[in-house]
Design an enzyme around this catalytic site. Structure first.
Site, mmCIF file in Angstrom:
data_model
loop_
_atom_site.group_PDB
_atom_site.id
_atom_site.type_symbol
_atom_site.label_atom_id
_atom_site.label_comp_id
_atom_site.label_asym_id
_atom_site.label_seq_id
_atom_site.Cartn_x
_atom_site.Cartn_y
_atom_site.Cartn_z
ATOM 1 N N SER A 17 -1.073 8.301 9.723
ATOM 2 C CA SER A 17 -1.977 7.810 8.684
ATOM 3 C C SER A 17 -3.419 8.046 9.121
ATOM 4 O O SER A 17 -3.858 7.522 10.157
ATOM 5 C CB SER A 17 -1.760 6.312 8.457
ATOM 6 O OG SER A 17 -2.896 5.774 7.801
ATOM 7 N N HIS A 54 -0.225 11.338 6.168
ATOM 8 C CA HIS A 54 -0.243 10.172 5.278
ATOM 9 C C HIS A 54 -1.691 9.809 4.940
ATOM 10 O O HIS A 54 -2.490 9.485 5.830
ATOM 11 C CB HIS A 54 0.471 9.020 5.982
ATOM 12 C CG HIS A 54 0.705 7.830 5.120
ATOM 13 N ND1 HIS A 54 1.746 7.745 4.212
ATOM 14 C CD2 HIS A 54 0.040 6.658 5.014
ATOM 15 C CE1 HIS A 54 1.706 6.574 3.604
ATOM 16 N NE2 HIS A 54 0.674 5.892 4.061
ATOM 17 N N ASP A 90 -4.040 7.310 2.925
ATOM 18 C CA ASP A 90 -4.067 5.992 2.299
ATOM 19 C C ASP A 90 -5.259 5.873 1.361
ATOM 20 O O ASP A 90 -6.408 5.885 1.804
ATOM 21 C CB ASP A 90 -4.154 4.913 3.388
ATOM 22 C CG ASP A 90 -2.826 4.723 4.096
ATOM 23 O OD1 ASP A 90 -1.805 4.546 3.407
ATOM 24 O OD2 ASP A 90 -2.807 4.766 5.340
ATOM 25 N N HIS A 142 -0.589 8.040 -0.490
ATOM 26 C CA HIS A 142 -0.126 6.679 -0.768
ATOM 27 C C HIS A 142 -1.200 5.974 -1.596
ATOM 28 O O HIS A 142 -2.254 5.608 -1.058
ATOM 29 C CB HIS A 142 0.118 5.981 0.588
ATOM 30 C CG HIS A 142 0.527 4.557 0.479
ATOM 31 N ND1 HIS A 142 0.544 3.709 1.571
ATOM 32 C CD2 HIS A 142 0.948 3.809 -0.584
ATOM 33 C CE1 HIS A 142 0.956 2.517 1.188
ATOM 34 N NE2 HIS A 142 1.193 2.542 -0.105
ATOM 35 N N MET A 174 6.916 -1.117 2.578
ATOM 36 C CA MET A 174 5.780 -1.590 3.377
ATOM 37 C C MET A 174 6.273 -2.598 4.416
ATOM 38 O O MET A 174 6.993 -3.534 4.087
ATOM 39 C CB MET A 174 4.724 -2.258 2.489
ATOM 40 C CG MET A 174 3.965 -1.335 1.548
ATOM 41 S SD MET A 174 3.103 0.032 2.328
ATOM 42 C CE MET A 174 2.038 -0.795 3.501
HETATM 43 C C1 DX5 Z 1 -1.648 -0.089 5.195
HETATM 44 C C2 DX5 Z 1 -1.561 1.425 5.107
HETATM 45 C C3 DX5 Z 1 -0.920 2.015 6.299
HETATM 46 C C4 DX5 Z 1 -1.649 1.721 7.591
HETATM 47 C C5 DX5 Z 1 -0.870 2.174 8.770
HETATM 48 O O1 DX5 Z 1 -2.221 -0.608 4.083
HETATM 49 O O2 DX5 Z 1 -0.817 1.811 3.988
HETATM 50 O O3 DX5 Z 1 -0.662 3.398 6.129
HETATM 51 O O4 DX5 Z 1 -2.909 2.270 7.633
HETATM 52 O O5 DX5 Z 1 -1.598 1.845 9.923
HETATM 53 P P1 DX5 Z 1 -0.926 1.116 11.159
HETATM 54 O O6 DX5 Z 1 0.160 2.053 11.675
HETATM 55 O O7 DX5 Z 1 -2.032 0.939 12.124
HETATM 56 O O8 DX5 Z 1 -0.334 -0.173 10.671
HETATM 57 ZN ZN ZN Z 2 0.071 3.893 3.817
#
Ligand code: DX5
Ligand code: ZN
Length: 222
Positions: free
Chosen positions: A9, A34, A36, A67, A138
């Site tokens: 991400s 990924h 976000d 996402h 999630m």
């Molecule tokens: C949360 C996001 C995730 C997050 C993942 O809202 O959708 O993709 O950034 O980051 P980590 O792995 O640090 O939880």
């Molecule tokens: Zn995400």
């Protein structure tokens, strides 16, 4: 069970050197990138839009996994696809006409995913599962990177995996939030095959080693 894939991400990447960080995960063999997208309404944070997707598209051949943590995602799907999204995931909690939204993504020739927050029942996607390329479960409440994994989601992963297998589908199960080397095997054992990781990959000094470590830890769940 589909092969394990790693989806770094970019939320935890260095935004001043995004191209370098994306290059590092691509070179390390991560399968998905990924991305976000947050709007400050559906989640209490704001991140990036189609412009960043477009800029990265010119520099990377990875599968762009977008996402969307936004309200009314159907207003922006075309833009994200035009910018270079390969896979578009919307939240079931933010879409009123889910079938229409999924069809919209698939008609553009892109892969479609649906995300469920930790408190959302898998029954919400029961009748649409055969249309989905991916279900995103999630494992934190969305909005921020670096939060702690919620283990209560593990049984839900198993429920969705069993249903996918029962129907003979190829739908992937992605987990997102707090994934690291210590819990990777447990999510894979429960049935996930795409592991999103932000802080576990970009938080240290060796990005390539972090991707390899997570892959190895995930393989232990097989
Ligand atoms: C949360 C996001 C995730 C997050 C993942 O809202 O959708 O993709 O950034 O980051 P980590 O792995 O640090 O939880
Ligand atoms: Zn995400």
């Amino acid at each position: 069970m589909p092969p394990i894939k790693i989806a770094p991400s970019i939320l935890s990447a260095n935004f001043a050197a995004l191209q370098d960080d994306v290059g590092a995960v691509e070179k390390a063999g991560a399968e998905y990138l990924h991305i976000d997208v947050m709007d400050g309404h559906f989640v209490p944070n704001i991140t990036v839009g189609p412009l960043v997707v477009e800029a990265l598209r010119a520099r990377s051949a990875m599968c762009f996994d977008v996402h969307l943590m936004i309200e009314n995602p159907e207003f922006f799907i075309d833009e994200f696809i035009a910018a270079g999204a390969d896979l578009v995931t919307v939240h079931v909690e933010s879409v009123l006409h889910l079938h229409r939204t999924i069809t919209m993504i698939k008609e553009k020739g892109r892969r479609a995913g649906v995300a469920l927050n930790p408190a959302t029942s898998p029954g919400a996607i029961e009748y649409i599962l055969p249309l989905l390329d991916l279900v995103l479960l999630m494992t934190v409440n969305p909005g921020f990177g670096g939060q702690s994994f919620i283990p209560e989601v593990l049984p839900k992963i198993r429920v969705v995996r069993d249903e996918i297998n029962r129907l003979g589908l190829k739908t992937e199960i992605q987990v997102d939030g707090g994934i690291n080397k210590d819990n990777a095997a447990s999510v894979v054992r429960a049935g996930a095959n795409v592991l999103v990781a932000g802080s576990a990959i970009f938080g240290g000094s060796d990005i390539a080693a972090a991707v390899r470590l997570l892959k190895k830890a995930a393989a232990d769940g097989f």
